[in-house]
Design a protein around this motif. Structure first.
Motif, PDB file in Angstrom:
ATOM      1  N   VAL A 263      34.249  44.704  47.323  1.00 57.87           N
ATOM      2  CA  VAL A 263      33.548  43.780  46.430  1.00 57.87           C
ATOM      3  C   VAL A 263      34.474  43.323  45.307  1.00 57.87           C
ATOM      4  N   VAL A 264      34.152  42.179  44.750  1.00 60.36           N
ATOM      5  CA  VAL A 264      34.883  41.663  43.594  1.00 60.36           C
ATOM      6  C   VAL A 264      34.092  42.031  42.340  1.00 60.36           C
ATOM      7  N   GLY A 265      34.765  42.623  41.352  1.00 62.64           N
ATOM      8  CA  GLY A 265      34.110  42.989  40.102  1.00 62.64           C
ATOM      9  C   GLY A 265      33.761  44.457  39.975  1.00 62.64           C
ATOM     10  N   ASP A 266      34.202  45.271  40.923  1.00 58.55           N
ATOM     11  CA  ASP A 266      33.900  46.705  40.876  1.00 58.55           C
ATOM     12  C   ASP A 266      34.539  47.387  39.662  1.00 58.55           C
ATOM     13  N   TRP A 267      35.555  46.738  39.079  1.00 56.61           N
ATOM     14  CA  TRP A 267      36.236  47.296  37.903  1.00 56.61           C
ATOM     15  C   TRP A 267      35.274  47.544  36.748  1.00 56.61           C
ATOM     16  N   LYS A 268      34.196  46.775  36.688  1.00 53.78           N
ATOM     17  CA  LYS A 268      33.251  46.904  35.567  1.00 53.78           C
ATOM     18  C   LYS A 268      32.578  48.272  35.533  1.00 53.78           C
ATOM     19  N   ASN A 269      32.616  49.000  36.662  1.00 56.68           N
ATOM     20  CA  ASN A 269      32.026  50.334  36.708  1.00 56.68           C
ATOM     21  C   ASN A 269      32.947  51.414  36.135  1.00 56.68           C
ATOM     22  N   LEU A 270      34.195  51.045  35.817  1.00 52.95           N
ATOM     23  CA  LEU A 270      35.162  52.033  35.324  1.00 52.95           C
ATOM     24  C   LEU A 270      35.740  51.699  33.952  1.00 52.95           C
ATOM     25  N   PHE A 271      36.062  50.437  33.732  1.00 49.96           N
ATOM     26  CA  PHE A 271      36.779  50.043  32.511  1.00 49.96           C
ATOM     27  C   PHE A 271      35.903  50.190  31.261  1.00 49.96           C
ATOM     28  N   THR A 272      36.483  50.741  30.208  1.00 51.74           N
ATOM     29  CA  THR A 272      35.849  50.651  28.898  1.00 51.74           C
ATOM     30  C   THR A 272      36.194  49.291  28.302  1.00 51.74           C
ATOM     31  N   GLU A 273      35.513  48.913  27.252  1.00 53.17           N
ATOM     32  CA  GLU A 273      35.812  47.636  26.592  1.00 53.17           C
ATOM     33  C   GLU A 273      37.245  47.626  26.080  1.00 53.17           C
ATOM     34  N   ALA A 274      37.682  48.754  25.526  1.00 53.29           N
ATOM     35  CA  ALA A 274      39.052  48.843  25.005  1.00 53.29           C
ATOM     36  C   ALA A 274      40.075  48.690  26.131  1.00 53.29           C
ATOM     37  N   GLN A 275      39.825  49.294  27.285  1.00 57.02           N
ATOM     38  CA  GLN A 275      40.744  49.177  28.413  1.00 57.02           C
ATOM     39  C   GLN A 275      40.776  47.752  28.954  1.00 57.02           C
ATOM     40  N   SER A 276      39.611  47.118  28.992  1.00 51.94           N
ATOM     41  CA  SER A 276      39.534  45.737  29.444  1.00 51.94           C
ATOM     42  C   SER A 276      40.368  44.829  28.537  1.00 51.94           C
ATOM     43  N   GLN A 277      40.249  45.046  27.244  1.00 47.59           N
ATOM     44  CA  GLN A 277      41.013  44.234  26.291  1.00 47.59           C
ATOM     45  C   GLN A 277      42.509  44.523  26.376  1.00 47.59           C
ATOM     46  N   GLU A 278      42.849  45.790  26.633  1.00 46.02           N
ATOM     47  CA  GLU A 278      44.268  46.154  26.782  1.00 46.02           C
ATOM     48  C   GLU A 278      44.886  45.432  27.977  1.00 46.02           C
ATOM     49  N   MET A 279      44.153  45.389  29.097  1.00 43.55           N
ATOM     50  CA  MET A 279      44.692  44.694  30.263  1.00 43.55           C
ATOM     51  C   MET A 279      44.713  43.186  30.048  1.00 43.55           C
ATOM     52  N   ASP A 280      43.717  42.655  29.370  1.00 45.43           N
ATOM     53  CA  ASP A 280      43.724  41.223  29.047  1.00 45.43           C
ATOM     54  C   ASP A 280      44.995  40.855  28.275  1.00 45.43           C
TER      55      ASP A 280
END
Length: 304
Positions: A263-280
């Protein structure tokens, strides 16, 4: 055919058995500064690989790990058989850098066109691929889903060393300490060659969205001209779900793990907001404003 599939499944089971009891640190060795799994790669194999003689009509498939390469290999095999009656048997570990140093002698006996799959960085590909102008299909997947899939592989595959937590894995992924190195280094290198004549970029997300169109583009790139009916038939047989259902037959016990969710978007089940921003931030630093960013549609697939 079943015998050859069993041989590949047996080879994979042997690799998994070699992993038993290893720690993450013991799993990896470094070759020219990049970490690789000691269970399927070796310095001897890498040295032998330098002398691989690519053919002009080889089908080269490049991807970073966990971007859907095993799925695409099966699609390419079906495309080859449907259009040229060339049957690529599942006899070897499917990636050119994996296996024993003698595999390249065995590969010389394979009929053309051969499928040469690899996770290697652009700079580490055998030079004959460029010298002989083989066509290179580069498969990408958005980095957040790639990281999530990589983590699940480590923590679900039999005998493969697990991470103590997602946080530990995320830190290793972001610093390029996972097997085959940095996703971002890999992406930056290919972005420089995105318009090379013999290179085509395709994304996991585009294949998921419209597999029929994806198969058509791949066929055209490699110079095949199957009918629309044959293209549709390949796409029907090659859907992720169809591949998942026969994954154990092809790959043994690890099959359902290689084809876990798709599936596309499965990352949302693992990433914290801080981790998402770090990768952005990391993505913007490495690929912001590039043609590869446009291909990956980062803002579509990597924003919550």
């Amino acid at each position: 055919m079943a015998k050859q599939q069993m041989k590949l499944a047996d080879e994979i089971e042997k690799v998994l058995a070699k992993s038993k009891g290893l720690s993450l640190k013991e799993l990896r060795f470094f070759y020219q500064g990049t970490p690789y799994p000691v269970t399927i790669c070796s310095a001897e194999t890498f040295k032998a690989l330098e002398n691989l003689e690519a053919r002009r009509d080889d089908i080269v498939l490049v991807s970073y790990p966990k971007c859907g390469a095993n799925w695409l290999i099966q699609l390419l095999r079906d495309l080859l058989f449907t259009t040229s009656q060339t049957k690529q048997e599942n006899m070897e570990l499917p990636f050119i850098e994996c296996g024993d140093p003698e595999k390249y002698e065995r590969m010389k006996k394979l009929p053309s066109p051969r499928i040469l799959a690899t996770h290697l960085h652009y700079d580490n590909l055998p030079k004959s691929i460029f010298k002989n102008k083989a066509k290179i299909l580069v498969l990408f997947r958005n980095p957040k889903d790639t990281a999530a899939s990589f983590f699940h592989f480590h923590n679900n595959a039999p005998n493969v060393p697990s991470y103590s937590s997602w946080d530990e894995f995320f830190s290793e992924f972001m610093s390029g300490k996972v097997s085959w190195g940095s996703y971002f280094d890999h992406a930056v290198a290919w972005n420089k060659h995105i318009e090379d004549e013999n290179v085509m970029i395709i994304t996991y997300e585009d294949l998921k969205e419209n597999l029929t169109t994806g198969v058509q583009k791949i066929a055209e790139f490699f110079g095949f001209s199957p009918t629309a009916e044959r293209i549709q038939s390949i796409a029907d047989r090659g859907s992720f779900q169809a591949m998942r259902e026969k994954s154990q037959e092809l790959y043994g016990s690890i099959g359902p793990i290689l084809f876990r969710k798709g599936v596309v978007g499965d990352w949302k089940n693992l990433f914290t907001e801080a981790q998402s921003q770090e990768m952005d931030a990391k993505f913007k630093e490495c690929l912001g404003g590039t043609k590869l960013e446009a291909h990956l549609k980062y803002n579509v697939y990597c924003k919550a």
